[in-house]
Design a protein around this motif. Structure first.
Motif, mmCIF file in Angstrom:
data_model
loop_
_atom_site.group_PDB
_atom_site.id
_atom_site.type_symbol
_atom_site.label_atom_id
_atom_site.label_comp_id
_atom_site.label_asym_id
_atom_site.label_seq_id
_atom_site.Cartn_x
_atom_site.Cartn_y
_atom_site.Cartn_z
ATOM 1 N N GLY A 421 0.850 -1.272 0.028
ATOM 2 C CA GLY A 421 0.014 -0.135 -0.031
ATOM 3 C C GLY A 421 0.825 1.248 -0.122
ATOM 4 N N HIS A 422 1.786 1.327 0.818
ATOM 5 C CA HIS A 422 2.880 2.476 0.782
ATOM 6 C C HIS A 422 3.394 2.600 -0.476
ATOM 7 N N HIS A 423 4.047 1.659 -1.044
ATOM 8 C CA HIS A 423 4.660 1.987 -2.178
ATOM 9 C C HIS A 423 3.745 2.351 -3.623
ATOM 10 N N HIS A 424 2.312 1.675 -3.421
ATOM 11 C CA HIS A 424 1.470 1.979 -4.441
ATOM 12 C C HIS A 424 1.282 3.368 -4.528
ATOM 13 N N ARG A 425 1.234 3.984 -3.422
ATOM 14 C CA ARG A 425 0.603 5.266 -3.266
ATOM 15 C C ARG A 425 1.814 6.246 -3.700
ATOM 16 N N ARG A 426 3.006 5.615 -3.375
ATOM 17 C CA ARG A 426 4.153 6.394 -4.022
ATOM 18 C C ARG A 426 4.315 6.494 -5.512
ATOM 19 N N VAL A 427 3.782 5.429 -6.067
ATOM 20 C CA VAL A 427 3.903 5.178 -7.478
ATOM 21 C C VAL A 427 2.998 6.347 -8.094
ATOM 22 N N HIS A 428 2.022 6.983 -7.426
ATOM 23 C CA HIS A 428 1.139 7.864 -8.003
ATOM 24 C C HIS A 428 1.492 9.441 -7.235
ATOM 25 N N ASP A 429 2.430 9.379 -6.761
ATOM 26 C CA ASP A 429 3.315 10.403 -6.227
ATOM 27 C C ASP A 429 4.147 10.938 -7.278
ATOM 28 N N THR A 430 3.873 12.286 -7.590
ATOM 29 C CA THR A 430 4.654 12.992 -8.561
ATOM 30 C C THR A 430 5.976 13.243 -8.120
ATOM 31 N N HIS A 431 6.505 13.063 -6.800
ATOM 32 C CA HIS A 431 7.807 13.386 -6.467
ATOM 33 C C HIS A 431 8.658 12.311 -6.638
ATOM 34 N N PHE A 432 8.309 11.017 -7.229
ATOM 35 C CA PHE A 432 9.004 9.990 -7.504
ATOM 36 C C PHE A 432 8.867 9.231 -8.696
ATOM 37 N N ASP A 433 10.005 8.677 -9.312
ATOM 38 C CA ASP A 433 10.069 7.837 -10.527
ATOM 39 C C ASP A 433 10.401 6.485 -9.829
ATOM 40 N N LEU A 434 9.513 5.317 -10.487
ATOM 41 C CA LEU A 434 9.706 4.281 -10.298
ATOM 42 C C LEU A 434 10.544 3.288 -11.464
ATOM 43 N N ARG A 435 11.871 2.661 -10.967
ATOM 44 C CA ARG A 435 12.794 2.248 -11.913
ATOM 45 C C ARG A 435 12.943 0.760 -11.821
ATOM 46 N N PRO A 436 13.387 -0.265 -12.702
ATOM 47 C CA PRO A 436 13.638 -1.433 -12.433
ATOM 48 C C PRO A 436 15.300 -1.433 -12.106
ATOM 49 N N ARG A 437 15.554 -2.469 -11.673
ATOM 50 C CA ARG A 437 16.866 -3.008 -11.276
ATOM 51 C C ARG A 437 17.151 -4.243 -12.308
ATOM 52 N N PRO A 438 18.396 -4.706 -12.452
ATOM 53 C CA PRO A 438 19.032 -5.640 -13.262
ATOM 54 C C PRO A 438 18.578 -6.856 -12.521
ATOM 55 N N ASP A 439 18.388 -6.922 -11.220
ATOM 56 C CA ASP A 439 18.081 -8.219 -10.507
ATOM 57 C C ASP A 439 16.587 -8.559 -10.452
ATOM 58 N N GLY A 440 15.772 -7.657 -10.933
ATOM 59 C CA GLY A 440 14.432 -7.855 -11.030
ATOM 60 C C GLY A 440 13.650 -7.069 -10.113
ATOM 61 N N GLU A 441 14.386 -6.468 -9.076
ATOM 62 C CA GLU A 441 13.389 -5.516 -8.113
ATOM 63 C C GLU A 441 13.500 -3.975 -8.440
ATOM 64 N N TRP A 442 12.624 -3.440 -8.021
ATOM 65 C CA TRP A 442 12.766 -2.036 -8.390
ATOM 66 C C TRP A 442 12.632 -0.949 -7.393
ATOM 67 N N THR A 443 13.039 0.323 -7.557
ATOM 68 C CA THR A 443 13.668 1.400 -6.644
ATOM 69 C C THR A 443 12.877 2.604 -7.141
ATOM 70 N N PHE A 444 12.800 3.443 -6.001
ATOM 71 C CA PHE A 444 12.309 4.738 -6.167
ATOM 72 C C PHE A 444 13.312 5.705 -6.320
ATOM 73 N N HIS A 445 13.222 6.785 -7.281
ATOM 74 C CA HIS A 445 14.258 7.828 -7.287
ATOM 75 C C HIS A 445 13.303 9.150 -7.175
ATOM 76 N N ARG A 446 13.972 10.114 -6.487
ATOM 77 C CA ARG A 446 13.147 11.083 -6.153
ATOM 78 C C ARG A 446 13.465 12.191 -7.549
ATOM 79 N N ARG A 447 12.361 12.716 -8.002
ATOM 80 C CA ARG A 447 12.475 13.474 -9.232
ATOM 81 C C ARG A 447 13.124 15.066 -8.829
ATOM 82 N N THR A 448 14.089 15.278 -9.785
ATOM 83 C CA THR A 448 14.809 16.592 -9.502
ATOM 84 C C THR A 448 13.865 17.747 -10.040
#
Length: 448
Positions: A421-448
């Motif tokens: 739930g927490h990270h699902h809300r962050r997906v719709h948060d304009t302050h963050f981008d969701l990016r994949p990693r080579p190992d199959g996991e995902w991370t959030f990065h703050r938009r500049t």
């Protein structure tokens, strides 16, 4: 600058006048009040850190001494029946008028004062010496009063002495006393060093009464504030309080430093303390909302085994664009964006309506990933797909991460990602981008 240090030593210059018998107690209390008035006028900003701690500790002892003296005087007034001379209905009413407290508070304090005078001399002496705080005294007296009927006077006195030693620190390994909350738990086993069976019976008595009291006092009050929020207050038993706290702690945002599948430390930029700005109360509030959203959907009484489900009604355009409003079958109106997020939750049935309010999609067949698809995701993800997040997969919502469903994205395995739930809300948060990693996991990065 002169600093008033409130300790037993050194004594004031007028010590000979302050000794019992040298002056009347009312005069000595007046002197103490005058000293405190002078201390309150002192420029505390100029005091050193050590002096601040010394004075605060001294004031705590002084407060205990004053409370003990007031209880002693209250007992004396009760024995003399002073209230009868002023036509008051009882000593508690007389005390309430003098102290500015309620009659119930005065009656409770008078009861403790009587018991200290009649039974618990060890507690009374430590209290008068400033070694115990009032809340600790109440815990000790209450626990001793609940002693089993077969406990002898000597056994109760011995248990009282041990409990006082725990409260003051003279009986602990560290030499530090324990506060009233911890002392209450310790008091349940105050007879353990005297008689094991007696301790078991005493603990059963205390726990039984606490349980019955908690059950009788349990309540929940909710109020619709009319501005899109609810407020409330509640009181629950200690057991259920711990269970709720444990559940909320597990659901609070991922730790700032956590580890991914390979064991490497990762930083979750969406977690509190990393710039997101949420404090512990806001985090627990979000966790409570997540807990409510994931209540069981089967087995609820009164629903004929069909579960507890909520229907979200929204127009097709609002679903596609995220602009507009939606409504629950309970009458609550919410934003279309929030409705889109809720539509991914278990127990939520999205009812998509066309222009003429004709139902186009009622249920999960088109909007949500089906049970077989969730099982497929479960084989890949044990937890939330975000690196380091440990929320279990069962609590995750499947997010259309590559192409949103509102933009024609398919509900298939390649277009889904399990998010808590927490990270699902962050997906719709304009302050963050969701990016994949080579190992199959995902991370959030703050938009500049």
């Amino acid at each position: 600058m002169a600093i008033l240090v409130l300790e037993p030593a050194p004594v004031p210059a007028r010590a000979t006048e302050l000794r019992p018998g040298g002056r009347r107690p009312d005069d000595m209390v007046a002197d103490a009040t005058a000293c405190l008035a002078l201390a309150a006028e002192a420029p505390v900003q100029e005091m050193g850190d050590e002096a601040l701690g010394t004075v605060i500790a001294g004031l705590a002892q002084l407060e205990s001494r004053a409370a003990a003296l007031r209880m002693s005087l209250s007992t004396e007034a009760d024995q003399r029946r002073v209230s009868g001379r002023t036509a008051e209905t009882g000593t508690d009413a007389w005390l309430a008028r003098l102290t500015g407290t309620t009659r119930g508070q005065a009656a409770g304090a008078l009861r403790i004062a009587r018991l200290l005078t009649e039974k618990y001399t060890t507690t009374r002496a430590a209290f008068a010496a400033g070694e115990l705080r009032l809340e600790q005294v109440k815990v000790i007296v209450h626990a001793a009063e609940q002693a089993p009927a077969e406990a002898t006077t000597a056994q109760i006195a011995q248990a009282e002495q041990w409990l006082v030693a725990q409260a003051t620190g003279t009986g602990t390994r560290t030499g530090q006393g324990i506060d009233a909350t911890r002392l209450r738990h310790t008091a349940r086993r105050m007879f353990a060093r005297i008689d094991h069976d007696l301790a078991d019976r005493h603990e059963a008595i205390l726990l039984g009464r606490e349980t019955r009291s908690a059950e009788a006092e349990t309540f929940l009050a909710l109020h619709d504030n009319g501005n899109g929020t609810f407020s409330g207050k509640f009181l629950i038993s200690e057991l259920h309080g711990h269970l709720l706290t444990q559940a909320l702690d597990r659901l609070t945002s991922p730790r700032r430093l956590c580890r991914d599948r390979s064991g490497q430390v990762v930083v979750d930029e969406t977690a509190p303390g990393t710039g997101y700005g949420a404090n512990i109360y806001e985090t627990h509030g979000a966790a409570l909302c997540e807990l409510i959203e994931h209540l069981p959907t089967t087995g609820w009484p009164g629903h004929a085994g069909n579960g507890c489900e909520v229907i979200v009604k929204l127009d097709l355009d609002a679903l596609r664009t995220g602009i507009g409003v939606a409504g629950l079958d309970t009458g609550v109106v919410l934003t279309a964006g929030e409705a889109r997020r809720l539509a991914c939750s278990a127990g939520i049935i999205p009812a998509v309506l066309d222009g003429p309010s004709m139902p186009l999609d009622l249920g999960r067949s088109r909007r949500l990933h089906n049970r077989s698809q969730r099982r497929s995701y479960a084989l890949i993800h044990d937890t939330c797909a975000i690196a380091g997040c440990t929320r279990p997969f069962a609590w995750c919502e499947i997010h259309h991460h590559r192409i949103p469903w509102s933009r024609g994205g398919p509900t298939d395995l390649d277009n889904g990602l399990p998010l808590c739930g927490h990270h699902h809300r962050r997906v719709h948060d304009t302050h963050f981008d969701l990016r994949p990693r080579p190992d199959g996991e995902w991370t959030f990065h703050r938009r500049t």
